[in-house]
Structure formats: structure tokens, C-alpha cells
Design an enzyme around this catalytic site. Structure first.
Site, PDB file in Angstrom:
ATOM      1  N   LYS A 123       0.822  -1.222   0.000  1.00 55.28           N
ATOM      2  CA  LYS A 123       0.000   0.000   0.000  1.00 55.28           C
ATOM      3  C   LYS A 123       0.850   1.263   0.000  1.00 55.28           C
ATOM      4  O   LYS A 123       0.623   2.167  -0.794  1.00 55.28           O
ATOM      5  CB  LYS A 123      -0.886   0.064   1.263  1.00 55.28           C
ATOM      6  CG  LYS A 123      -1.912  -1.005   1.393  1.00 55.28           C
ATOM      7  CD  LYS A 123      -2.791  -0.751   2.629  1.00 55.28           C
ATOM      8  CE  LYS A 123      -2.036  -0.823   3.946  1.00 55.28           C
ATOM      9  NZ  LYS A 123      -1.605  -2.155   4.346  1.00 55.28           N
ATOM     10  N   ARG A 142      -9.374   1.707   8.602  1.00 52.64           N
ATOM     11  CA  ARG A 142      -9.048   0.321   8.938  1.00 52.64           C
ATOM     12  C   ARG A 142     -10.151  -0.355   9.744  1.00 52.64           C
ATOM     13  O   ARG A 142     -10.023  -1.531  10.068  1.00 52.64           O
ATOM     14  CB  ARG A 142      -7.779   0.292   9.782  1.00 52.64           C
ATOM     15  CG  ARG A 142      -6.506  -0.059   9.013  1.00 52.64           C
ATOM     16  CD  ARG A 142      -5.361   0.124   9.982  1.00 52.64           C
ATOM     17  NE  ARG A 142      -4.185  -0.620   9.702  1.00 52.64           N
ATOM     18  CZ  ARG A 142      -3.102  -0.103   9.091  1.00 52.64           C
ATOM     19  NH1 ARG A 142      -3.122   1.111   8.613  1.00 52.64           N
ATOM     20  NH2 ARG A 142      -2.031  -0.829   8.956  1.00 52.64           N
ATOM     21  N   ARG A 158      11.786  -6.392   5.050  1.00 50.33           N
ATOM     22  CA  ARG A 158      11.683  -4.927   4.931  1.00 50.33           C
ATOM     23  C   ARG A 158      12.607  -4.226   5.932  1.00 50.33           C
ATOM     24  O   ARG A 158      12.653  -4.577   7.095  1.00 50.33           O
ATOM     25  CB  ARG A 158      10.231  -4.527   5.202  1.00 50.33           C
ATOM     26  CG  ARG A 158      10.001  -3.053   5.177  1.00 50.33           C
ATOM     27  CD  ARG A 158       8.581  -2.737   4.834  1.00 50.33           C
ATOM     28  NE  ARG A 158       7.689  -2.830   5.987  1.00 50.33           N
ATOM     29  CZ  ARG A 158       6.418  -2.435   5.933  1.00 50.33           C
ATOM     30  NH1 ARG A 158       5.909  -1.980   4.818  1.00 50.33           N
ATOM     31  NH2 ARG A 158       5.654  -2.540   6.991  1.00 50.33           N
ATOM     32  N   ARG A 166      11.358  -2.351  11.289  1.00 50.89           N
ATOM     33  CA  ARG A 166      10.305  -1.732  12.093  1.00 50.89           C
ATOM     34  C   ARG A 166       9.912  -2.713  13.189  1.00 50.89           C
ATOM     35  O   ARG A 166       9.770  -3.903  12.933  1.00 50.89           O
ATOM     36  CB  ARG A 166       9.089  -1.467  11.190  1.00 50.89           C
ATOM     37  CG  ARG A 166       8.910  -0.016  10.837  1.00 50.89           C
ATOM     38  CD  ARG A 166       7.877   0.173   9.766  1.00 50.89           C
ATOM     39  NE  ARG A 166       6.547  -0.301  10.124  1.00 50.89           N
ATOM     40  CZ  ARG A 166       5.466  -0.135   9.359  1.00 50.89           C
ATOM     41  NH1 ARG A 166       5.569   0.509   8.214  1.00 50.89           N
ATOM     42  NH2 ARG A 166       4.295  -0.615   9.722  1.00 50.89           N
ATOM     43  N   ARG A 226      -0.928  -8.526  13.491  1.00 50.17           N
ATOM     44  CA  ARG A 226      -1.458  -7.518  12.546  1.00 50.17           C
ATOM     45  C   ARG A 226      -2.343  -8.175  11.489  1.00 50.17           C
ATOM     46  O   ARG A 226      -3.353  -7.612  11.073  1.00 50.17           O
ATOM     47  CB  ARG A 226      -0.305  -6.762  11.871  1.00 50.17           C
ATOM     48  CG  ARG A 226       0.392  -5.791  12.808  1.00 50.17           C
ATOM     49  CD  ARG A 226       1.724  -5.323  12.258  1.00 50.17           C
ATOM     50  NE  ARG A 226       1.606  -4.510  11.065  1.00 50.17           N
ATOM     51  CZ  ARG A 226       2.609  -4.301  10.207  1.00 50.17           C
ATOM     52  NH1 ARG A 226       3.791  -4.851  10.406  1.00 50.17           N
ATOM     53  NH2 ARG A 226       2.428  -3.543   9.161  1.00 50.17           N
TER      54      ARG A 226
END
Ligand code: AMP
Length: 207
Positions: free
Chosen positions: A8, A83, A122, A155, A166
């Protein structure tokens, strides 16, 4: 819209710059608030690190304030918001008041295994926020940002345990939002597999 790791943020940045729209990422706004160290920021940081959602009122207020900024007057692209169904309803009301309806809602669809692989690799520059991926987009020097030389970190919410949480939160809280926009005739589904450029071609032709 899309699960964590669907792409996204990457696509939103590309799309916003193509159309000259402002890019409103609630994740970025919350991370900025966390760095600022206010009471609200610190509470948001705790929720984010545990992979929980920040309360609806907090993000709705952040978005409403951001949309008032000068660079959002020509159009905006929302990333990571809404969300929950409550956020979607609050957004509907806000946009009616502003006389600025949504043109489209894009869902980037990516198989869970691919999303998990993207999240695990990531890395983000602590100094300037540029993103890398250990396999798909590695930096020239290990753990150093190509752009500013800053340190690359994972992160906190990209760690395996938190990612699992999540994903559960997405299935429970966010998947119903898709139905809200499908019923409104706004939802467009995009195949999120392949390179950033492959996906962007599909995104750009869908709007
Ligand atoms: P993101 O950068 O979009 O993956 O968001 C990172 C984290 O920020 C999420 O896991 C949530 O803890 C929080 N967050 C971002 N957007 C929202 C939102 N719209 N509602 C609630 N929490 C959010």
C-alpha cells in the site's frame, strides 16, 4: 486497502506523485506523533509496537486535520485508513461535510505468504524513512541507507510475532471495510504480485 505487506505505502507514494495528490498515511502520521513524544504519540507507539490498532477517534482526528492542509486541497490519497467500519463511517461523514467524495477504493491483493516474505525482509532508514528489502531491493552497503547513509532497521511491528497479530487484526477489523466500499460500488481489486513497477502499471490503469 490491503493486508500488511501488500504494498500500500509504496503504491500510494507513486500514485500520489503521479496525480499531484497529497499522500495521507495514518501509519506515517502516527510514527511522527510517536517521535514527537507527546502523550498521544507515546500511547500510539505502544499500540503500534504490539500490532494493535490505535483508537478510532485518534486517527480520525489526525486525518481530518491533515486534509485541511494546503497541499491536500487538490485531492488526496488515503493510505492505511480507514481500517475499521467505524473509521469508514466517520470518513463518509467527513467527506460529505467537505463536499469531496471518494473516487475509488483500491484493494491491493497479495497472497499471505508473499506479504509475510515482504515484511520479513523490509528495512527502513532510521534517518530519512527510505525503504529497502534485503532480497528484492537491497542497499548497496549492508544496513546503510543509499540515500543518506543512515542506519537501516527493522520496524518493531515487522517482527514475526507482531506481524501475525497484525494479520489477525486485518481479518477481523479491516476486511469488513472492504464490504462497505464494495456495496458503495467503489472497490477496485488489483493483483499485487510482481515488481513494484508491474503493480504500479495495474494501479495506474485502474483509476
Ligand atoms: P502502517 O504503516 O499503515 O502499516 O501502520 C502501522 C501501525 O499504525 C498499525 O499496525 C496500527 O497500529 C497503526 N495504524 C495505522 N493506521 C491506522 C488506522 N487507520 N487505525 C488504527 N491504527 C492505525
Amino acid at each position: 486497502m490491503g493486508t500488511p505487506g501488500a504494498g500500500k505505502g509504496t503504491q500510494a507514494k507513486l500514485l500520489a506523485s503521479r496525480f499531484g495528490a497529497c499522500h495521507v498515511s495514518t501509519g506515517d502520521l502516527l510514527r511522527e506523533a510517536a517521535r514527537g513524544g507527546s502523550q498521544l504519540g507515546l500511547e500510539a507507539k505502544r499500540s503500534m509496537e504490539q500490532g494493535r490498532l490505535v483508537p478510532d477517534e485518534v486517527v480520525i482526528d489526525l486525518v481530518a486535520e491533515r486534509l485541511d492542509a494546503a497541499d491536500c486541497q487538490g485531492g488526496f490519497l488515503l493510505d492505511g485508513f480507514p481500517r475499521t467500519v467505524a473509521q469508514a463511517q466517520a470518513l463518509d461523514a467527513l467527506l460529505v461535510r467537505r463536499g469531496q467524495p471518494l473516487d475509488a477504493v483500491l484493494l491491493i491483493a497479495l497472497p499471505r505468504e508473499d506479504a509475510l516474505q515482504r515484511l520479513a525482509g523490509r528495512r527502513v532508514c532510521e534517518r530519512c524513512g527510505t525503504m529497502f528489502h534485503t532480497s528484492f531491493d537491497p542497499p548497496a552497503r549492508p544496513d546503510r541507507c543509499d540515500r543518506c547513509g543512515g542506519p537501516l532497521v527493522q520496524r518493531a511491528d515487522d517482527r514475526e510475532e507482531t506481524v501475525r497479530h497484525r494479520m489477525e487484526v486485518y481479518a477481523r477489523e479491516t476486511a469488513p471495510v472492504l464490504e462497505h466500499y464494495r456495496a458503495a460500488g467503489l472497490l477496485r481489486e488489483i493483483d499485487g504480485t510482481g515488481s513494484r513497477e508491474d503493480v504500479f502499471r495495474r494501479v495506474a490503469t485502474s483509476v
